[in-house]
Design a protein around this motif. Structure first.
Motif, PDB file in Angstrom:
ATOM      1  N   LEU A   1       0.846  -1.191   0.000  1.00  0.00           N
ATOM      2  CA  LEU A   1       0.000   0.000   0.000  1.00  0.00           C
ATOM      3  C   LEU A   1       0.883   1.242   0.000  1.00  0.00           C
ATOM      4  CD1 LEU A   1      -2.482  -1.056   2.834  1.00  0.00           C
ATOM      5  CD2 LEU A   1      -2.966  -1.019   0.402  1.00  0.00           C
ATOM      6  N   GLN A   2       0.581   2.160  -0.870  1.00  0.00           N
ATOM      7  CA  GLN A   2       1.307   3.435  -0.887  1.00  0.00           C
ATOM      8  C   GLN A   2       0.316   4.518  -0.483  1.00  0.00           C
ATOM      9  OE1 GLN A   2       4.150   4.531  -4.038  1.00  0.00           O
ATOM     10  NE2 GLN A   2       2.729   6.193  -4.469  1.00  0.00           N
ATOM     11  N   PHE A   3       0.737   5.375   0.425  1.00  0.00           N
ATOM     12  CA  PHE A   3      -0.098   6.480   0.886  1.00  0.00           C
ATOM     13  C   PHE A   3       0.493   7.785   0.408  1.00  0.00           C
ATOM     14  CE2 PHE A   3      -1.034   3.017   3.645  1.00  0.00           C
ATOM     15  CZ  PHE A   3      -2.381   3.156   3.929  1.00  0.00           C
ATOM     16  N   GLU A   4      -0.330   8.602  -0.217  1.00  0.00           N
ATOM     17  CA  GLU A   4       0.051   9.946  -0.645  1.00  0.00           C
ATOM     18  C   GLU A   4      -0.714  10.904   0.255  1.00  0.00           C
ATOM     19  OE1 GLU A   4       2.246  10.717  -2.988  1.00  0.00           O
ATOM     20  OE2 GLU A   4       2.586   8.666  -3.660  1.00  0.00           O
ATOM     21  N   LEU A   5      -0.006  11.490   1.215  1.00  0.00           N
ATOM     22  CA  LEU A   5      -0.631  12.387   2.179  1.00  0.00           C
ATOM     23  C   LEU A   5      -0.070  13.785   1.967  1.00  0.00           C
ATOM     24  CD1 LEU A   5      -0.349  10.104   5.344  1.00  0.00           C
ATOM     25  CD2 LEU A   5      -2.190  10.195   3.663  1.00  0.00           C
ATOM     26  N   GLY A   6      -0.663  14.510   1.059  1.00  0.00           N
ATOM     27  CA  GLY A   6      -0.132  15.831   0.710  1.00  0.00           C
ATOM     28  C   GLY A   6       1.194  15.664   0.002  1.00  0.00           C
ATOM     29  N   SER A   7       2.237  16.281   0.521  1.00  0.00           N
ATOM     30  CA  SER A   7       3.554  16.219  -0.120  1.00  0.00           C
ATOM     31  C   SER A   7       4.397  15.043   0.368  1.00  0.00           C
ATOM     32  CB  SER A   7       4.305  17.533   0.116  1.00  0.00           C
ATOM     33  OG  SER A   7       4.527  17.710   1.504  1.00  0.00           O
ATOM     34  N   VAL A   8       3.862  14.231   1.289  1.00  0.00           N
ATOM     35  CA  VAL A   8       4.621  13.128   1.880  1.00  0.00           C
ATOM     36  C   VAL A   8       4.005  11.795   1.456  1.00  0.00           C
ATOM     37  CG1 VAL A   8       5.430  12.096   4.037  1.00  0.00           C
ATOM     38  CG2 VAL A   8       5.211  14.564   3.855  1.00  0.00           C
ATOM     39  N   SER A   9       4.869  10.845   1.113  1.00  0.00           N
ATOM     40  CA  SER A   9       4.438   9.499   0.735  1.00  0.00           C
ATOM     41  C   SER A   9       4.942   8.489   1.756  1.00  0.00           C
ATOM     42  CB  SER A   9       4.998   9.122  -0.639  1.00  0.00           C
ATOM     43  OG  SER A   9       4.543  10.012  -1.613  1.00  0.00           O
ATOM     44  N   TRP A  10       4.143   7.454   1.988  1.00  0.00           N
ATOM     45  CA  TRP A  10       4.513   6.356   2.874  1.00  0.00           C
ATOM     46  C   TRP A  10       4.204   5.041   2.174  1.00  0.00           C
ATOM     47  CZ3 TRP A  10       6.769   6.823   7.648  1.00  0.00           C
ATOM     48  CH2 TRP A  10       6.807   8.108   8.196  1.00  0.00           C
ATOM     49  N   THR A  11       5.029   4.040   2.414  1.00  0.00           N
ATOM     50  CA  THR A  11       4.804   2.709   1.874  1.00  0.00           C
ATOM     51  C   THR A  11       4.606   1.730   3.019  1.00  0.00           C
ATOM     52  OG1 THR A  11       6.123   3.168  -0.087  1.00  0.00           O
ATOM     53  CG2 THR A  11       5.805   0.854   0.481  1.00  0.00           C
ATOM     54  N   VAL A  12       3.500   0.999   2.964  1.00  0.00           N
ATOM     55  CA  VAL A  12       3.232  -0.073   3.920  1.00  0.00           C
ATOM     56  C   VAL A  12       3.334  -1.367   3.120  1.00  0.00           C
ATOM     57  CG1 VAL A  12       1.567  -1.073   5.527  1.00  0.00           C
ATOM     58  CG2 VAL A  12       1.702   1.423   5.271  1.00  0.00           C
ATOM     59  N   ASN A  13       4.445  -2.069   3.322  1.00  0.00           N
ATOM     60  CA  ASN A  13       4.714  -3.299   2.590  1.00  0.00           C
ATOM     61  C   ASN A  13       4.212  -4.469   3.428  1.00  0.00           C
ATOM     62  OD1 ASN A  13       5.763  -5.567   1.363  1.00  0.00           O
ATOM     63  ND2 ASN A  13       7.701  -4.603   0.850  1.00  0.00           N
ATOM     64  N   CYS A  14       3.130  -5.063   3.011  1.00  0.00           N
ATOM     65  CA  CYS A  14       2.524  -6.181   3.739  1.00  0.00           C
ATOM     66  C   CYS A  14       2.805  -7.495   3.033  1.00  0.00           C
ATOM     67  CB  CYS A  14       1.026  -5.950   3.895  1.00  0.00           C
ATOM     68  SG  CYS A  14       0.637  -4.561   4.945  1.00  0.00           S
ATOM     69  N   THR A  15       4.029  -7.637   2.562  1.00  0.00           N
ATOM     70  CA  THR A  15       4.491  -8.906   2.023  1.00  0.00           C
ATOM     71  C   THR A  15       5.599  -9.391   2.943  1.00  0.00           C
ATOM     72  OG1 THR A  15       6.092  -7.841   0.568  1.00  0.00           O
ATOM     73  CG2 THR A  15       3.912  -8.271  -0.354  1.00  0.00           C
ATOM     74  N   GLY A  16       5.770 -10.678   3.053  1.00  0.00           N
ATOM     75  CA  GLY A  16       6.783 -11.210   3.968  1.00  0.00           C
ATOM     76  C   GLY A  16       6.460 -10.810   5.398  1.00  0.00           C
ATOM     77  N   GLU A  17       7.462 -10.273   6.089  1.00  0.00           N
ATOM     78  CA  GLU A  17       7.277  -9.864   7.485  1.00  0.00           C
ATOM     79  C   GLU A  17       6.585  -8.521   7.605  1.00  0.00           C
ATOM     80  OE1 GLU A  17      11.022 -10.011   9.495  1.00  0.00           O
ATOM     81  OE2 GLU A  17      11.355 -12.104   8.976  1.00  0.00           O
ATOM     82  N   GLY A  18       6.553  -7.759   6.521  1.00  0.00           N
ATOM     83  CA  GLY A  18       5.935  -6.445   6.549  1.00  0.00           C
ATOM     84  C   GLY A  18       6.920  -5.371   6.964  1.00  0.00           C
ATOM     85  N   SER A  19       6.756  -4.191   6.400  1.00  0.00           N
ATOM     86  CA  SER A  19       7.625  -3.070   6.757  1.00  0.00           C
ATOM     87  C   SER A  19       6.933  -1.762   6.395  1.00  0.00           C
ATOM     88  CB  SER A  19       8.968  -3.167   6.018  1.00  0.00           C
ATOM     89  OG  SER A  19       8.763  -3.072   4.615  1.00  0.00           O
TER      90      SER A  19
END
Length: 114
Positions: free
Chosen positions: A35-53
């Motif tokens: 999952l990629q989150f675009e929150l205004g000018s900041v992006s976050w990645t929630v990787n829910c494969t394997g152990e997750g990160s």
């Protein structure tokens, strides 16, 4: 704040989600995608494969991209904004696998319990 369900910032919320995934190895597998989150000018990645990160920044090939304001994301994280309502009202836009994005509720609920 994060321990009582409220986060002061997206950074704090994503940190709590990351800690919840570390504490319960099944959380990431229940989502099973990036999952990629675009929150205004900041992006976050929630990787829910394997152990997750969790990482600040964009994913190279996200399965779903969720775009919304940081204040609305914090309400979603806290459980005061329903994901379906946010989507239907235009507060949240989803590109890609909508079904995967719907699994976000499980991650935020687990993070709020920590």
């Amino acid at each position: 704040f994060a321990s009582c369900g409220m986060a002061a910032s997206a950074s704090e919320a994503f940190d709590a989600i990351g800690k919840a995934m570390q504490a319960d190895a099944t959380l990431a597998s229940k989502v099973g995608g990036v999952l990629q989150f675009e929150l205004g000018s900041v992006s976050w990645t929630v990787n829910c494969t394997g152990e997750g990160s969790i990482a600040e920044g964009r994913a190279s090939a996200p399965d779903a991209t969720i775009t919304m304001s940081e204040p609305d994301f914090l309400k979603l994280y806290a459980g005061t904004l329903n994901g379906t309502t946010a989507y239907m009202s235009g507060k949240m836009k989803i590109k890609g696998n909508i079904g995967l994005a719907q699994k976000l509720a499980g991650l935020t609920a687990a993070a709020r319990k920590r």
